[in-house]
Enzyme design. Structure first.
Site, PDB file in Angstrom:
ATOM      1  N   TYR A  13     -33.932  38.090  30.923  1.00  0.00           N
ATOM      2  CA  TYR A  13     -34.206  39.030  32.014  1.00  0.00           C
ATOM      3  C   TYR A  13     -35.717  39.204  32.056  1.00  0.00           C
ATOM      4  O   TYR A  13     -36.428  38.800  31.136  1.00  0.00           O
ATOM      5  CB  TYR A  13     -33.532  40.378  31.744  1.00  0.00           C
ATOM      6  CG  TYR A  13     -32.045  40.283  31.619  1.00  0.00           C
ATOM      7  CD1 TYR A  13     -31.237  40.260  32.746  1.00  0.00           C
ATOM      8  CD2 TYR A  13     -31.442  40.212  30.376  1.00  0.00           C
ATOM      9  CE1 TYR A  13     -29.864  40.164  32.639  1.00  0.00           C
ATOM     10  CE2 TYR A  13     -30.071  40.108  30.260  1.00  0.00           C
ATOM     11  CZ  TYR A  13     -29.286  40.088  31.388  1.00  0.00           C
ATOM     12  OH  TYR A  13     -27.929  39.978  31.282  1.00  0.00           O
ATOM     13  N   HIS A  36     -25.220  37.027  41.335  1.00  0.00           N
ATOM     14  CA  HIS A  36     -24.854  37.577  40.031  1.00  0.00           C
ATOM     15  C   HIS A  36     -23.342  37.874  39.960  1.00  0.00           C
ATOM     16  O   HIS A  36     -22.914  38.903  39.433  1.00  0.00           O
ATOM     17  CB  HIS A  36     -25.663  38.856  39.774  1.00  0.00           C
ATOM     18  CG  HIS A  36     -26.016  39.078  38.329  1.00  0.00           C
ATOM     19  ND1 HIS A  36     -27.279  38.865  37.834  1.00  0.00           N
ATOM     20  CD2 HIS A  36     -25.291  39.492  37.274  1.00  0.00           C
ATOM     21  CE1 HIS A  36     -27.296  39.149  36.548  1.00  0.00           C
ATOM     22  NE2 HIS A  36     -26.097  39.529  36.176  1.00  0.00           N
ATOM     23  N   SER A  38     -26.885  34.079  27.036  1.00  0.00           N
ATOM     24  CA  SER A  38     -27.467  35.284  27.637  1.00  0.00           C
ATOM     25  C   SER A  38     -28.310  36.045  26.616  1.00  0.00           C
ATOM     26  O   SER A  38     -27.962  36.081  25.430  1.00  0.00           O
ATOM     27  CB  SER A  38     -26.317  36.184  28.119  1.00  0.00           C
ATOM     28  OG  SER A  38     -26.778  37.481  28.391  1.00  0.00           O
ATOM     29  N   LYS A  71     -32.874  32.154  38.389  1.00  0.00           N
ATOM     30  CA  LYS A  71     -31.479  32.509  38.713  1.00  0.00           C
ATOM     31  C   LYS A  71     -31.410  33.802  39.518  1.00  0.00           C
ATOM     32  O   LYS A  71     -31.998  34.807  39.105  1.00  0.00           O
ATOM     33  CB  LYS A  71     -30.699  32.684  37.401  1.00  0.00           C
ATOM     34  CG  LYS A  71     -29.274  33.190  37.570  1.00  0.00           C
ATOM     35  CD  LYS A  71     -28.543  33.209  36.235  1.00  0.00           C
ATOM     36  CE  LYS A  71     -27.122  33.693  36.366  1.00  0.00           C
ATOM     37  NZ  LYS A  71     -27.001  35.129  36.606  1.00  0.00           N
ATOM     38  N   THR A 108     -33.583  35.321  34.963  1.00  0.00           N
ATOM     39  CA  THR A 108     -32.776  36.094  35.919  1.00  0.00           C
ATOM     40  C   THR A 108     -33.693  37.017  36.702  1.00  0.00           C
ATOM     41  O   THR A 108     -34.398  37.841  36.121  1.00  0.00           O
ATOM     42  CB  THR A 108     -31.718  36.927  35.158  1.00  0.00           C
ATOM     43  OG1 THR A 108     -30.823  36.025  34.519  1.00  0.00           O
ATOM     44  CG2 THR A 108     -30.931  37.827  36.094  1.00  0.00           C
TER      45      THR A 108
HETATM   46  C1  GLV Z   1     -25.496  41.290  33.076  1.00  0.00           C
HETATM   47  O1  GLV Z   1     -26.228  40.417  33.476  1.00  0.00           O
HETATM   48  C2  GLV Z   1     -24.337  41.733  33.768  1.00  0.00           C
HETATM   49  O2  GLV Z   1     -24.103  41.295  34.911  1.00  0.00           O
HETATM   50  O3  GLV Z   1     -23.604  42.578  33.223  1.00  0.00           O
END
Ligand code: GLV
Length: 388
Positions: free
Chosen positions: A130, A276, A107, A252, A156
């Site tokens: 992101y 998510h 991430s 994603k 994402t």
């Molecule tokens: C980050 O992507 C989260 O979901 O905290």
């Protein structure tokens, strides 16, 4: 380690060992947590078709995700703050994934940096970004990921602003944790976690602090997301990011057939059907419910992966039988990591693999690639009948 037979066993140990703030971060959905709950309860609605007297020898869970060989179709999902669940957590998880033969996704919001993970592994991993406003920073992140030999970029697209998770606000979530009477009292009961953290210097967001401009509070996820994330994101921008990267991309956060078609149009190599983990739009449908419609619409044109709700090998089997070409676990590996570090992640993967392999055999299948909806008993109204 105690006798571990399920991912839930790991979760119980994890809860005892890791400060509440980080347990709550992982174990939360947004708002009422309806979507978070349904991600798992919807899996329970699907039943398996038992077959007998079918030769079940020579079973294999091996397949490919994005052209890469995998021991089973289960990648480690990008999870923010993994290095707060256990010291150097991203390195430990990446090493466990590498040894097991499944992809690891780092991430952007990790504690260990891209370089930290690259230096401590030997195989290429995937890097998640992101969609940020700052093009220079995006470019530098991609350059760093390329230099680290990352073989895919996971973009994402469902987090331009953060879904509200009440517990994080109440706990004052930060990395490293702020020292308050409550947090110190809690951490004093989590001594092995604390010793690990004292033994590492990796306690901040390693990809961001010192790399991104205008980070006013380097310990807070929510303040940075509010400043840096691009609420103007559209498909042209995603196409632009794909060009900037120049390699394989996985989009994603797709939960709608129309969006899946748009991802195909921008030339994505794969999509992840995902809400998510129920952490963004509460009230959205579970991923497993949306999966069949999306597979039916674009499954011939693009590799469809899914996450959100996978806690067992049976869940993996159900997703694959529904038409996914790969799945991701987030919480399931974090439970293992918090419970027992790298060995705990390995244990989570072993548990999932065994469940998948045994269930395949009892369903009369020997090859994970041969699973189909005919292995499942799907309630007639599973996809839902909604007013249009
Ligand atoms: C980050 O992507 C989260 O979901 O905290």
């Amino acid at each position: 380690m105690a006798v571990i037979t399920t991912v839930d066993d790991l979760k119980r140990i994890y809860k005892r060992r890791v400060p509440k703030m980080f347990y709550d971060y992982a174990e939360s959905g947004s708002w009422t947590e309806q979507t978070f709950r349904e991600n798992t309860t919807d899996f329970d609605q699907i039943r398996l078709r038992q077959r007998v007297a079918m030769d079940m020898t020579g079973r294999t869970t091996k397949t490919q995700m994005l052209g890469e060989d995998v021991a089973m179709p289960v990648a480690l999902a990008p999870v923010g703050l993994t290095g707060m669940q256990s010291a150097d957590g991203e390195i430990k998880a990446a090493r466990a994934a590498e040894k097991f033969g499944v992809p690891f996704t780092l991430s952007t919001m990790s504690i260990c940096s891209i370089e930290d993970v690259a230096e401590n592994t030997t195989k290429p991993f995937w890097f998640q970004v992101y969609t940020l406003k700052d093009d220079d920073f995006m470019q530098r992140l991609m350059d760093r990921a390329r230099a680290a030999n990352c073989s895919a970029l996971v973009i994402t697209v469902d987090l331009q602003m953060l879904g509200q998770r009440h517990k994080d606000l109440k706990n004052g979530l930060s990395a490293p944790p702020k020292l308050t009477v409550r947090s110190v009292a809690d951490m004093m009961t989590k001594w092995s976690w604390g010793l690990g953290m004292l033994g590492t210097k990796r306690r901040f967001f390693g990809n961001i602090v010192g790399h991104a401009k205008g980070v006013t509070d380097p310990s807070s996820l929510s303040s940075w997301t509010a400043q840096a994330f691009d609420q103007a994101l559209d498909w042209d921008r995603i196409a632009q990011l794909r060009k900037m990267w120049g390699g394989k991309i996985i989009v994603k956060g797709i939960l709608d057939v129309e969006d899946a078609r748009k991802a195909v149009n921008v030339g994505a190599d794969a999509i992840i059907v995902s809400n998510h983990g129920g952490r963004q739009l509460d009230g959205a449908l579970s991923s497993i419910r949306m999966l069949p419609d999306i597979v039916d619409a674009v499954g011939e044109q693009i590799e469809v992966h899914m996450d959100s709700g996978i806690r067992s090998g049976q869940d993996v089997l159900k997703a694959m039988a529904m038409g996914a070409k790969g799945t991701y676990v987030g919480r399931a590996f974090v439970y293992g990591l918090g419970a027992a570090g790298e060995a705990g992640v390995t244990k989570a993967l072993e548990v999932i693999h065994k469940e998948l392999d045994t269930t395949m055999g009892l369903c009369g299948e020997t090859d994970v690639n041969a699973l189909s909806r005919s292995n499942l008993l799907i309630p007639a109204d599973f996809r839902g009948r909604w007013e249009t």
